[in-house]
Design an enzyme around this catalytic site. Structure first.
Site, PDB file in Angstrom:
ATOM      1  N   ARG A 135       0.816  -1.224   0.000  1.00 23.61           N
ATOM      2  CA  ARG A 135       0.000   0.000   0.000  1.00 23.61           C
ATOM      3  C   ARG A 135       0.847   1.271   0.000  1.00 23.61           C
ATOM      4  NH1 ARG A 135      -2.821  -3.206   3.546  1.00 23.61           N
ATOM      5  NH2 ARG A 135      -4.625  -4.158   2.558  1.00 23.61           N
ATOM      6  N   LYS A 173       2.638  11.732 -10.989  1.00 23.41           N
ATOM      7  CA  LYS A 173       1.693  10.855 -11.706  1.00 23.41           C
ATOM      8  C   LYS A 173       2.414   9.577 -12.088  1.00 23.41           C
ATOM      9  CE  LYS A 173      -1.340  14.088 -14.066  1.00 23.41           C
ATOM     10  NZ  LYS A 173      -1.754  14.513 -15.419  1.00 23.41           N
ATOM     11  N   GLU A 178       8.472  18.620 -25.138  1.00 18.93           N
ATOM     12  CA  GLU A 178       7.842  18.920 -23.840  1.00 18.93           C
ATOM     13  C   GLU A 178       8.495  20.146 -23.190  1.00 18.93           C
ATOM     14  OE1 GLU A 178       5.113  17.541 -22.875  1.00 18.93           O
ATOM     15  OE2 GLU A 178       5.075  15.403 -23.420  1.00 18.93           O
ATOM     16  N   LYS A 232       7.129  23.397 -13.967  1.00 13.05           N
ATOM     17  CA  LYS A 232       6.183  22.310 -13.715  1.00 13.05           C
ATOM     18  C   LYS A 232       5.950  22.168 -12.207  1.00 13.05           C
ATOM     19  CE  LYS A 232       4.564  17.727 -14.655  1.00 13.05           C
ATOM     20  NZ  LYS A 232       4.627  16.452 -15.334  1.00 13.05           N
ATOM     21  N   GLU A 276      -4.664  18.103 -10.339  1.00 17.55           N
ATOM     22  CA  GLU A 276      -5.188  18.512 -11.641  1.00 17.55           C
ATOM     23  C   GLU A 276      -6.657  18.906 -11.623  1.00 17.55           C
ATOM     24  OE1 GLU A 276      -3.412  16.465 -14.902  1.00 17.55           O
ATOM     25  OE2 GLU A 276      -5.026  17.016 -16.253  1.00 17.55           O
ATOM     26  N   ARG A 295      -3.105  22.928 -13.483  1.00 19.62           N
ATOM     27  CA  ARG A 295      -2.261  21.854 -14.000  1.00 19.62           C
ATOM     28  C   ARG A 295      -2.648  21.475 -15.437  1.00 19.62           C
ATOM     29  NH1 ARG A 295       0.149  16.720 -10.567  1.00 19.62           N
ATOM     30  NH2 ARG A 295       1.361  15.842 -12.269  1.00 19.62           N
ATOM     31  N   ASN A 333      -1.247  20.402 -20.484  1.00 20.78           N
ATOM     32  CA  ASN A 333      -1.768  19.624 -21.616  1.00 20.78           C
ATOM     33  C   ASN A 333      -1.696  20.390 -22.934  1.00 20.78           C
ATOM     34  OD1 ASN A 333      -2.409  17.375 -20.054  1.00 20.78           O
ATOM     35  ND2 ASN A 333      -4.314  18.328 -19.395  1.00 20.78           N
ATOM     36  N   HIS A 369      -1.567  18.634 -26.225  1.00 21.85           N
ATOM     37  CA  HIS A 369      -1.835  17.217 -25.945  1.00 21.85           C
ATOM     38  C   HIS A 369      -3.202  16.721 -26.413  1.00 21.85           C
ATOM     39  CE1 HIS A 369       1.865  17.380 -23.741  1.00 21.85           C
ATOM     40  NE2 HIS A 369       1.758  16.138 -23.331  1.00 21.85           N
ATOM     41  N   HIS A 389      -2.489  13.544 -28.379  1.00 25.28           N
ATOM     42  CA  HIS A 389      -2.965  12.194 -28.049  1.00 25.28           C
ATOM     43  C   HIS A 389      -3.785  11.604 -29.201  1.00 25.28           C
ATOM     44  CE1 HIS A 389      -2.486  13.166 -23.505  1.00 25.28           C
ATOM     45  NE2 HIS A 389      -1.493  12.399 -23.911  1.00 25.28           N
ATOM     46  N   HIS A 413       5.192  10.256 -28.742  1.00 23.36           N
ATOM     47  CA  HIS A 413       4.453  11.226 -27.940  1.00 23.36           C
ATOM     48  C   HIS A 413       4.975  12.662 -28.150  1.00 23.36           C
ATOM     49  CE1 HIS A 413       2.065  12.823 -24.700  1.00 23.36           C
ATOM     50  NE2 HIS A 413       3.154  13.334 -24.155  1.00 23.36           N
TER      51      HIS A 413
HETATM   52  N1  LIG Z   1       4.038  10.758 -15.241  1.00 23.40           N
HETATM   53  C1  LIG Z   1       3.951  11.822 -16.006  1.00 23.40           C
HETATM   54  O1  LIG Z   1       3.618  12.909 -15.560  1.00 23.40           O
HETATM   55  C2  LIG Z   1       4.305  11.693 -17.453  1.00 23.40           C
HETATM   56  C3  LIG Z   1       4.500  12.846 -18.213  1.00 23.40           C
HETATM   57  C4  LIG Z   1       4.887  12.704 -19.534  1.00 23.40           C
HETATM   58  C5  LIG Z   1       5.068  11.424 -20.074  1.00 23.40           C
HETATM   59  N2  LIG Z   1       4.849  10.328 -19.300  1.00 23.40           N
HETATM   60  C6  LIG Z   1       5.060   8.976 -19.825  1.00 23.40           C
HETATM   61  O2  LIG Z   1       6.410   8.850 -20.177  1.00 23.40           O
HETATM   62  C7  LIG Z   1       6.539   7.876 -21.211  1.00 23.40           C
HETATM   63  C8  LIG Z   1       7.476   8.405 -22.263  1.00 23.40           C
HETATM   64  O3  LIG Z   1       8.739   8.660 -21.656  1.00 23.40           O
HETATM   65  P1  LIG Z   1      10.091   8.446 -22.439  1.00 23.40           P
HETATM   66  O4  LIG Z   1      10.027   9.125 -23.757  1.00 23.40           O
HETATM   67  O5  LIG Z   1      11.183   8.783 -21.489  1.00 23.40           O
HETATM   68  O6  LIG Z   1       9.999   6.872 -22.777  1.00 23.40           O
HETATM   69  P2  LIG Z   1      10.930   5.622 -22.424  1.00 23.40           P
HETATM   70  O7  LIG Z   1      11.089   5.471 -20.977  1.00 23.40           O
HETATM   71  O8  LIG Z   1      10.365   4.474 -23.175  1.00 23.40           O
HETATM   72  O9  LIG Z   1      12.327   5.998 -23.072  1.00 23.40           O
HETATM   73  C9  LIG Z   1      12.428   6.135 -24.476  1.00 23.40           C
HETATM   74  C10 LIG Z   1      13.529   5.220 -25.030  1.00 23.40           C
HETATM   75  O10 LIG Z   1      14.797   5.722 -24.627  1.00 23.40           O
HETATM   76  C11 LIG Z   1      15.561   4.681 -23.995  1.00 23.40           C
HETATM   77  N3  LIG Z   1      16.441   5.350 -23.052  1.00 23.40           N
HETATM   78  C12 LIG Z   1      16.097   5.914 -21.866  1.00 23.40           C
HETATM   79  N4  LIG Z   1      17.145   6.551 -21.349  1.00 23.40           N
HETATM   80  C13 LIG Z   1      18.190   6.388 -22.195  1.00 23.40           C
HETATM   81  C14 LIG Z   1      19.530   6.827 -22.208  1.00 23.40           C
HETATM   82  N5  LIG Z   1      20.006   7.651 -21.260  1.00 23.40           N
HETATM   83  N6  LIG Z   1      20.315   6.450 -23.241  1.00 23.40           N
HETATM   84  C15 LIG Z   1      19.810   5.671 -24.247  1.00 23.40           C
HETATM   85  N7  LIG Z   1      18.550   5.246 -24.305  1.00 23.40           N
HETATM   86  C16 LIG Z   1      17.744   5.588 -23.280  1.00 23.40           C
HETATM   87  C17 LIG Z   1      14.534   3.749 -23.433  1.00 23.40           C
HETATM   88  O11 LIG Z   1      15.061   2.479 -23.242  1.00 23.40           O
HETATM   89  C18 LIG Z   1      13.453   3.780 -24.517  1.00 23.40           C
HETATM   90  O12 LIG Z   1      13.819   2.915 -25.563  1.00 23.40           O
HETATM   91  C19 LIG Z   1       5.147   7.590 -21.718  1.00 23.40           C
HETATM   92  O13 LIG Z   1       4.725   6.350 -21.234  1.00 23.40           O
HETATM   93  C20 LIG Z   1       4.300   8.702 -21.095  1.00 23.40           C
HETATM   94  O14 LIG Z   1       2.979   8.313 -20.853  1.00 23.40           O
HETATM   95  C21 LIG Z   1       4.481  10.437 -17.997  1.00 23.40           C
HETATM   96 ZN   LIG Z   2       3.371  14.902 -22.779  1.00 21.05          ZN
END
Ligand SMILES: NC(=O)c1ccc[n+]([C@@H]2O[C@H](COP(=O)([O-])OP(=O)(O)OC[C@H]3O[C@@H](n4cnc5c(N)ncnc54)[C@H](O)[C@@H]3O)[C@@H](O)[C@H]2O)c1
Ligand SMILES: [Zn+2]
Length: 353
Positions: free
Chosen positions: A123, A145, A187, A223, A233, A237, A241, A244, A248, A260
């Site tokens: 939990r 999040k 972003e 942020k 949100e 917040r 978006n 977005h 999306h 994305h």
């Molecule tokens: N929680 C939130 O507020 C929030 C906000 C925006 C996005 N997200 C989420 O984040 C995700 C996208 O994040 P992302 O683009 O970081 O994706 P990801 O974690 O899949 O990373 C993208 C790619 O880069 C690789 N990678 C990561 N770090 C690396 C490094 N230093 N060197 C080489 N390769 C590396 C990963 O293995 C992957 O193949 C989505 O699922 C999205 O929904 C969450």
């Molecule tokens: Zn985003």
């Protein structure tokens, strides 16, 4: 190493985000400020594990921790209940207790999955984020999040769970593929556009690599400010978006062939064009946003006709009943929230084709 800069995030449970080159090497002593040395879990993906885990492991060990590693296959396709379950099982098999912590080393996928596992295990146990993509540094590791995708859509299950500490080492982004780095730039430009005109000016020519620490730090501050004011949100917040609603929809209509960040770039440009066409922003703003995207290696035209994209905004998760909030840029550093019916939102955005 220069002294890292610290950003305090004053959410319900406050925590610090440290930004500094070389921080990964020092991670162990930083983690020791929030966790008594001993056993600790690290979750990462199959790309990041060979690149950056050895340095983290050495640093944790030197600080007196005994880390164990859980690796899952890299990519969004792993952000599932199944991987989430695997992580929980591994934590349980290692008999982690309420007072132990888990470290997320990776991009947004790793952070979201690990954070959700930390929120659910017993939990709720504490977790530390060590983001390794630009996107995770400027966006997903700030705000608490966490979650996973379901077959019906992205991020449909999750929890708000703030980390105990976030460590951003900009050097780690040196190993990122160009396109993945660019996703984070989209972003960062979004964040500048909604809250910091000077940051937008700094970034718009695309020549800011030597100032990347500053860019990362300023995005985090913006942020963090927004999240502090509106942790769950309810209002402000929603500004995050920007780009977005269409972004999306573009991801969905292209079956996620457009990433994305690239989809957000296209969505941001289109909503800026719509703002101009609807008389809410001067024509120069849309031109400036498009030029900034181009200079930063990002797209600004839609991959499909607008009429094929617009039906998909109906499934926007941020929708409240039959209404949705469209974030409209009015000037660099300034956006407006428009609360519209689905039909009104589609009519508004159609003009941004
Ligand atoms: N929680 C939130 O507020 C929030 C906000 C925006 C996005 N997200 C989420 O984040 C995700 C996208 O994040 P992302 O683009 O970081 O994706 P990801 O974690 O899949 O990373 C993208 C790619 O880069 C690789 N990678 C990561 N770090 C690396 C490094 N230093 N060197 C080489 N390769 C590396 C990963 O293995 C992957 O193949 C989505 O699922 C999205 O929904 C969450
Ligand atoms: Zn985003």
């Amino acid at each position: 190493m220069d002294k890292p800069h610290i950003i305090e995030v004053k959410t319900g449970k406050p925590y610090a985000i440290a930004v500094g080159e070389g921080l990964l090497r020092e991670a162990g002593s930083w983690v020791a400020t929030v966790q008594k040395p001993g056993r600790i879990a690290v979750v990462t993906d199959s790309h990041v594990a060979p690149l950056h885990y050895p340095e983290l492991e050495a640093s944790l060990t030197a600080a007196g921790f005994t880390p164990f590693l859980h690796v899952f296959p890299a990519g969004e396709a792993s952000k599932t209940l199944s991987t989430f379950g695997d992580i929980l099982n591994d934590l349980a098999e290692h008999q982690l207790t309420r007072t132990d912590k888990v470290i997320a080393l990776g991009g947004g996928v790793t952070g979201d999955l690990t954070g959700f596992a930390a929120a659910a295990y017993l939990r709720g146990i504490g977790f530390v984020q060590i983001p390794t993509t630009l996107l995770a540094m400027v966006d997903s590791s700030v705000g608490g999040k966490t979650g996973v995708d379901l077959p019906s859509g992205k991020n449909l299950a999750g929890a708000f769970h703030q980390p105990a500490l976030v460590l951003c080492d900009p050097n780690v982004t040196d190993t990122l593929p160009t396109d993945v780095f660019a996703d984070g730039v989209a972003e960062a430009l979004k964040t500048a556009l909604l809250g910091d005109a000077d940051l937008f000016s700094l970034m718009e020519q695309g020549q800011w690599r030597s100032q990347r620490n500053q860019v990362i730090e300023r995005c985090i501050r913006i942020k963090a400010d927004i999240v502090e004011e509106d942790e769950f949100e309810q209002g402000r917040r929603k500004l995050l978006n920007l780009g977005h609603t269409l972004g999306h929809a573009i991801e969905k209509c292209t079956a996620f062939a457009v990433s994305h960040g690239h989809a957000v770039a296209m969505g941001m440009a289109a909503v800026a064009r719509a703002a101009v066409a609807n008389g809410l922003a001067p024509a120069a703003l849309a031109k400036r946003i498009q030029a900034a995207l181009l200079a930063n290696g990002l797209p600004f035209t839609l991959p499909l006709p607008m009429d094929e994209i617009l039906p998909a905004i109906a499934s926007d998760k941020k929708r409240a009943g039959s209404r949705l909030t469209v974030v409209v840029p009015t000037a660099p550093g300034d956006c407006r929230l428009l609360d519209l019916s689905l039909t009104e939102a589609q009519a508004f955005l159609r003009k941004g084709a």
